[in-house]
Design an enzyme around this catalytic site. Structure first.
Site, mmCIF file in Angstrom:
data_model
loop_
_atom_site.group_PDB
_atom_site.id
_atom_site.type_symbol
_atom_site.label_atom_id
_atom_site.label_comp_id
_atom_site.label_asym_id
_atom_site.label_seq_id
_atom_site.Cartn_x
_atom_site.Cartn_y
_atom_site.Cartn_z
ATOM 1 N N ARG A 232 0.843 -1.187 0.000
ATOM 2 C CA ARG A 232 0.000 0.000 0.000
ATOM 3 C C ARG A 232 0.885 1.246 0.000
ATOM 4 O O ARG A 232 1.872 1.318 0.724
ATOM 5 C CB ARG A 232 -0.920 0.026 1.232
ATOM 6 C CG ARG A 232 -2.091 -0.958 1.154
ATOM 7 C CD ARG A 232 -3.100 -0.514 0.099
ATOM 8 N NE ARG A 232 -4.272 -1.376 0.041
ATOM 9 C CZ ARG A 232 -4.385 -2.418 -0.774
ATOM 10 N NH1 ARG A 232 -3.393 -2.760 -1.563
ATOM 11 N NH2 ARG A 232 -5.513 -3.113 -0.795
ATOM 12 N N GLU A 261 -4.873 6.593 -5.452
ATOM 13 C CA GLU A 261 -4.954 5.954 -6.766
ATOM 14 C C GLU A 261 -6.361 6.095 -7.327
ATOM 15 O O GLU A 261 -7.324 5.791 -6.614
ATOM 16 C CB GLU A 261 -4.576 4.472 -6.652
ATOM 17 C CG GLU A 261 -3.149 4.253 -6.173
ATOM 18 C CD GLU A 261 -2.835 2.818 -5.802
ATOM 19 O OE1 GLU A 261 -1.662 2.503 -5.611
ATOM 20 O OE2 GLU A 261 -3.794 2.013 -5.686
ATOM 21 N N HIS A 282 -0.012 -0.225 -9.964
ATOM 22 C CA HIS A 282 -0.789 -1.138 -9.116
ATOM 23 C C HIS A 282 -1.253 -2.367 -9.910
ATOM 24 O O HIS A 282 -2.447 -2.701 -9.950
ATOM 25 C CB HIS A 282 -1.987 -0.423 -8.505
ATOM 26 C CG HIS A 282 -2.457 -1.085 -7.232
ATOM 27 N ND1 HIS A 282 -2.973 -0.394 -6.162
ATOM 28 C CD2 HIS A 282 -2.478 -2.398 -6.862
ATOM 29 C CE1 HIS A 282 -3.311 -1.244 -5.196
ATOM 30 N NE2 HIS A 282 -3.013 -2.466 -5.602
#
Length: 314
Positions: A232, A261, A282
Site C-alpha cells: 500500500r 490511486e 498497481h
C-alpha cells in the site's frame, strides 16, 4: 432472491460464474463515489474492488446485508459502520501468491541490475557507439549473498522469502506475529532497515502502519539499499522517499502503489524522473491467473454467506 451489484466490474478481467443462489445481478464498469447510493439502492449484496463505501453511504442503504470486497485490502470500506449494522464484510485472501511475489522480484531485479537505465542507453544508441562489446556505465548488484528484509510476514511475505532464498539471499523478517521459520532471522524494524540490502513491504495500511517508512527510517538504511513496495502506498512517506532517492540516501526503489490511486498530478513519485526508481500502476496483483482465482474466490464467498456459513469475514 438477493440483489447483487458490482460497482467496478472492469477492475476484474476474469469470468465470473453465477452464484448458486437465486439472485439478480447488476454490474457497472466503474462507479464514482457520488453514484454509490443510487446504484446500490435495493441491493442486499455490494461488490467493490476500490470504490469507497463510507459510513454516510452505508446509512442510506437499509437493504444492504453483505459487502464483498473483490480484493484483499478493505481500507475503502467503513468497517465500523458495517459492524454496527450487522453487515458482513468479506475480502479475498491469498489469491495472488504467485503474481505479487513475482512482480516484487521483477522490481528488485530491475532496480538492482539497473535494467531501466541500460535499456534507455540502448534506445539512445549508446551501445552502437561503444568502443567495447558492452556498456558498463551503471552499477549492477547481485542478489546472492545479500540480505532481503521483509516487513510483514503473512502469506505473501513468506512466499517472497522463499523466492529470496532461491536466489541465495539471507532473509530477515519484521513481524507482529512470532516467526517460527528456522531459515529466517527475526529482527526489530530498526535493525532490519539498518542491515538489509533490499527491504520489501508486505503490510496492510492501518493507522499504525501509515508512514511506517519516513525520512528517519530511510536515513537509517544502507546507502546501497533499495526499497520495494507492492503493498500500500501510504506505508511510505512519498515526499521523504523522493528526497532520499534524489539525495542518494538510498540506492533505489521499486513501487507498484501510491498513497492515492489514481494518482494526483502533484504526487512527488509520479513525476520522479530518476534512473534508480521504477513505478508500475498497481498491477502486481493482476496476472491473468490471479484475477481468475480472485473471481472464483469472490463467488465462493457469496455462496458461503448465502448458506449461512460466511468465509473470509473481515
Amino acid at each position: 432472491m438477493h440483489d447483487i451489484v458490482f460497482l467496478d466490474r472492469d477492475s476484474l478481467i476474469a469470468t465470473i460464474r453465477p452464484p448458486a443462489f437465486p439472485h439478480r445481478w447488476r454490474d457497472y464498469p466503474a462507479t464514482s463515489p457520488a453514484d454509490v447510493v443510487e446504484r446500490l439502492a435495493g441491493a442486499t449484496i455490494a461488490i467493490t474492488n476500490k470504490v469507497p463505501l463510507g459510513a454516510d453511504a452505508i446509512a442510506r442503504l437499509p437493504d444492504l446485508k453483505m459487502v464483498a470486497v473483490a480484493a484483499t485490502g478493505t481500507d475503502n470500506v467503513d468497517l465500523a459502520a458495517c459492524r454496527a449494522r450487522g453487515i458482513v464484510v468479506a475480502n479475498i485472501r491469498n489469491y495472488s501468491l504467485v503474481s505479487v511475489p513475482e512482480h516484487c522480484f521483477a522490481l528488485i531485479l530491475a532496480v538492482r541490475r539497473n535494467l531501466r537505465t541500460y535499456a534507455a542507453d540502448v534506445e539512445a544508441g549508446l551501445w552502437e557507439r561503444s568502443t567495447r562489446f558492452c556498456l558498463l556505465d551503471h552499477p549492477i548488484g547481485d542478489l546472492a549473498g545479500s540480505r532481503l528484509g521483509i516487513v510483514g510476514y503473512g502469506a505473501l511475505g513468506r512466499r517472497v522469502a522463499q523466492i529470496g532464498r532461491a536466489f541465495g539471499m539471507d532473509v530477515a523478517v519484521t513481524s507482529r506475529s512470532p516467526v517460527g521459520d528456522a531459515d529466517v532471522t527475526a529482527l526489530p524494524l530498526a535493525d532490519l532497515l539498518a542491515t538489509s540490502d533490499v527491504v520489501s513491504l508486505h503490510l496492510p495500511l492501518t493507522d499504525a502502519t501509515r508512514h511506517l517508512i519516513g525520512a528517519t527510517e530511510l536515513a537509517s538504511m544502507k546507502t546501497s539499499a533499495i526499497l520495494i513496495n507492492t503493498a500500500r502506498g501510504g506505508l511510505v512517506d512519498e515526499t521523504a522517499l523522493a528526497q532520499a532517492l534524489a539525495d542518494g540516501t538510498i540506492a533505489g526503489a521499486g513501487f507498484d502503489v501510491l498513497s492515492k490511486e489514481p494518482p494526483v498530478p502533484d504526487n512527488p513519485l509520479l513525476r520522479l524522473r530518476l534512473p534508480n526508481f521504477v513505478l508500475t500502476p498497481h498491477v502486481a496483483w493482476a496476472s491473468g491467473g490471479a484475477m481468475q482465482t480472485l473471481a472464483d474466490m469472490l463467488v465462493d464467498n457469496l455462496d458461503a454467506w448465502a448458506r449461512g456459513t460466511p468465509t473470509d469475514v473481515v
